[in-house]
Design a protein around this motif. Structure first.
Motif, PDB file in Angstrom:
ATOM      1  N   UNK A 171      35.741 -61.952  37.720  1.00 16.48           N
ATOM      2  CA  UNK A 171      35.544 -62.691  38.619  1.00 16.48           C
ATOM      3  C   UNK A 171      36.538 -62.644  39.730  1.00 16.48           C
TER       4      UNK A 171
ATOM      5  N   UNK B  98      42.717 -61.957  44.189  1.00 17.35           N
ATOM      6  CA  UNK B  98      43.209 -62.232  42.579  1.00 17.35           C
ATOM      7  C   UNK B  98      41.768 -61.950  42.081  1.00 17.35           C
TER       8      UNK B  98
ATOM      9  N   UNK C 236      37.201 -61.332  31.693  1.00 13.79           N
ATOM     10  CA  UNK C 236      36.849 -61.883  30.284  1.00 13.79           C
ATOM     11  C   UNK C 236      36.040 -60.576  29.657  1.00 13.79           C
TER      12      UNK C 236
ATOM     13  N   UNK D 270      36.283 -66.565  49.372  1.00 14.15           N
ATOM     14  CA  UNK D 270      35.193 -65.794  48.856  1.00 14.15           C
ATOM     15  C   UNK D 270      35.203 -65.458  47.443  1.00 14.15           C
ATOM     16  N   UNK D 271      34.313 -65.946  46.595  1.00 19.35           N
ATOM     17  CA  UNK D 271      34.305 -65.832  45.196  1.00 19.35           C
ATOM     18  C   UNK D 271      33.227 -65.427  44.780  1.00 19.35           C
ATOM     19  N   UNK D 272      33.302 -64.330  43.676  1.00 22.45           N
ATOM     20  CA  UNK D 272      31.924 -63.408  43.313  1.00 22.45           C
ATOM     21  C   UNK D 272      32.457 -63.061  41.854  1.00 22.45           C
ATOM     22  N   UNK D 273      31.336 -63.220  41.082  1.00 24.11           N
ATOM     23  CA  UNK D 273      31.412 -62.905  39.465  1.00 24.11           C
ATOM     24  C   UNK D 273      30.440 -61.746  39.191  1.00 24.11           C
ATOM     25  N   UNK D 274      30.722 -60.983  38.273  1.00 24.43           N
ATOM     26  CA  UNK D 274      29.722 -59.960  37.745  1.00 24.43           C
ATOM     27  C   UNK D 274      29.852 -59.781  36.157  1.00 24.43           C
ATOM     28  N   UNK D 275      28.968 -59.253  35.492  1.00 24.67           N
ATOM     29  CA  UNK D 275      28.876 -59.228  34.178  1.00 24.67           C
ATOM     30  C   UNK D 275      28.401 -57.794  33.883  1.00 24.67           C
TER      31      UNK D 275
ATOM     32  N   UNK E  10      39.962 -62.315  37.658  1.00 26.55           N
ATOM     33  CA  UNK E  10      40.027 -62.533  36.138  1.00 26.55           C
ATOM     34  C   UNK E  10      39.371 -61.887  35.528  1.00 26.55           C
TER      35      UNK E  10
ATOM     36  N   UNK F  25      31.762 -56.705  46.251  1.00 23.58           N
ATOM     37  CA  UNK F  25      31.160 -58.012  47.047  1.00 23.58           C
ATOM     38  C   UNK F  25      31.996 -58.703  47.870  1.00 23.58           C
ATOM     39  N   UNK F  26      33.305 -58.545  47.655  1.00 16.50           N
ATOM     40  CA  UNK F  26      34.320 -59.262  48.748  1.00 16.50           C
ATOM     41  C   UNK F  26      34.046 -58.215  50.215  1.00 16.50           C
TER      42      UNK F  26
ATOM     43  N   UNK G 204      31.999 -57.037  29.760  1.00 17.89           N
ATOM     44  CA  UNK G 204      32.948 -57.230  30.763  1.00 17.89           C
ATOM     45  C   UNK G 204      32.511 -58.345  31.968  1.00 17.89           C
ATOM     46  N   UNK G 205      33.471 -59.154  32.268  1.00 20.67           N
ATOM     47  CA  UNK G 205      33.067 -59.961  33.127  1.00 20.67           C
ATOM     48  C   UNK G 205      34.328 -60.002  34.075  1.00 20.67           C
TER      49      UNK G 205
END
Lengths: 323, 323
Positions: free
Chosen positions: A130, A82, A86, A40-45, A84, A72-73, A127-128
């Motif tokens: 993922x 895990x 940015x 399951x993959x999610x990203x926020x900014x 990352x 989100x997960x 701030x992002x």
């Protein structure tokens, strides 16, 4: 301090769980996925002045930046593994970085997730994150599995985060102690990861309340091809708001994005199991609505009173590009 | 146009490869990893005015935003599979979004990678892409495997991207046709994914040249516990710079970050195989240095002339927080 020193000093602590085969410091991290799982993959900014006030405590900002992704997960029923980071920073402010990274890793350690990569650059504070998690294949909670007649549930209590925002924009006046507790909710939400895991096989659909429950439930309706009734009088309002007029409490509970509680659907046959879960997790789980077959001309989400009569409600989901 | 419409219209094209089990539109995407592979994960953040000029063509910006991430996976020998996009925009400019997304998906399609998640918000123009690829377990190219005596190689030709930047900052005057070709190199770098795949089992260490070859080779030295000599006269200068003084050409080839060529090490016994690869990929592969055992007091990367005599060189890696 240069970019490489900054990463070494603040974003590569010895306390990280060793999830990665190869962590920070190469062109990419290397990781071995668990067999039998989907990812399951999610990203926020998060942008300063939009998602948080520029003067927010940096420890709390670090905490919250990860919390919103963990949420989100949680909504997928996945185990976070895990992430990352940015990060654009106006300057390499060591006190800020120290506090931000400590807040971030505090929550990362609680959930056993590892920071496996990042990019740090100069720029307006942005701030992002993922995040990747794992969920046993075929068991993920999505937005599209709800059925006609399912109950709608929400975890925790609502409204305090919205109250803290309303105070900052002068829409509300809270007593100092009340404000402090509302700010705690806004700035340090608890991602409901354990609840999300427990809802696998139980909930028919799930998401996290990040744009306000009306708009968020609307997403389940859209993806499941249904509509919903939301019981205005059943909404679990945060007791910290108890001194406010009832109408204000309800409005805050309805409008509150930034709550990061889980909103989920389940067949009525599951009520007892769900109430048992509430005890087990020491977390209120409240039945706040029901899913219905689509009806031409009907609103996707209709707020109703105790007698089932329709109530007007004008607050939609929070929209970053709306008028 | 609201945030949800914007995502549907520009970032969810029908032409996407179906890598994900569940793509954009839920709390997280769901993906099934390939058995027998490790995942390679990388993230980059591009800020307007720092990583690109604010007036850059948006198609090219979309292309490049993904290219820099594909390049990181190329440097690991991984097959790119999916990516997420976090995007802060000053306004929902439809012409800009249309061009940006077309440039992005043009390159995504070429490499069969799917956009599986994103976050779009209002803010100073900032683009963060996180990418995941897969590489057969144990075969990834890292920065830490080089040995004393290994050759140092670089793909392609260097200096044109640096020349385009130097022109913008008035450090150089290029003829219009020359400038156009240099801008192509700066704004549309070719990620060397196929070369990276072919280098598995051949290269002992590898990275992509994103901060200038001297600084980047320094990373291999640090991680491999070695030092390196870089042959100034062997650097493959982009022929488009042929009209410039030789010293300028060399300086540009050395200083050029933003080239996204691969710099790799390999034993001398592999020279023939590597030159064969160059033919096969129709891409120059040039031997530009050698790895050496560490020596107290010696520079990590020493530039030398044709006779092996040390040359002075003051340009380090590009550092976002340096003086």
């Amino acid at each position: 301090m240069n970019e490489f020193d900054l990463i070494k000093r603040y974003f590569n602590p010895a306390t990280q769980p060793a999830v990665a085969d190869l962590g920070i410091g190469d062109d990419a991290a290397l990781l071995t996925p668990r067999a039998g799982c989907q990812q399951a993959i999610s990203v926020d900014m998060l942008v300063s002045g939009r998602h948080f006030f520029a003067d927010v405590d940096p420890w709390r900002l670090g905490y919250k930046s990860l919390a919103v992704n963990l949420s989100d997960l949680a909504a997928m029923g996945a185990v976070p593994r895990w992430f990352t980071l940015a990060l654009a920073l106006p300057a390499a402010d060591t006190a800020w970085l120290d506090a931000f990274s400590r807040g971030l890793f505090h929550l990362a350690q609680l959930h056993g997730v590892e920071l496996v990569g990042g990019d740090t650059t100069r720029g307006p504070l942005t701030i992002s994150i993922q995040i990747a998690g794992e969920v046993e294949t075929g068991t993920a909670l999505t937005r599209c599995g709800a059925s006609d007649g399912d109950d709608v549930w929400v975890s925790g209590v609502l409204g305090a985060a919205a109250a803290a925002v309303a105070q900052r924009t002068d829409a509300l006046q809270l007593a100092p102690e009340m404000l402090a507790r509302c700010l705690d909710r806004l700035e340090m939400p608890t991602p409901r990861v354990a609840l999300g895991r427990a809802l696998r096989g139980l909930a028919s659909a799930c998401l996290d309340v990040s744009d306000g429950i009306v708009g968020d439930l609307g997403h389940i309706c859209e993806r499941s091809g249904l509509r919903a009734e939301l019981f205005a009088e059943s909404l679990p309002v945060d007791p910290v708001l108890g001194a406010l007029p009832l109408a204000t409490q309800q409005k805050l509970a309805l409008a509150g994005g930034d709550e990061y509680e889980l909103c989920f659907c389940a067949p009525a046959t599951r009520r007892e199991q769900i109430l048992h879960l509430a005890l087990e997790h020491d977390l209120p789980l409240t039945r706040v609505g029901r899913m219905l077959a689509p009806l031409a001309g009907a609103q996707a989400v209709q707020l109703v009173d105790g007698q089932g009569a329709a109530l007007a409600f004008s607050h939609g989901a929070f929209d970053h590009f709306g008028a």
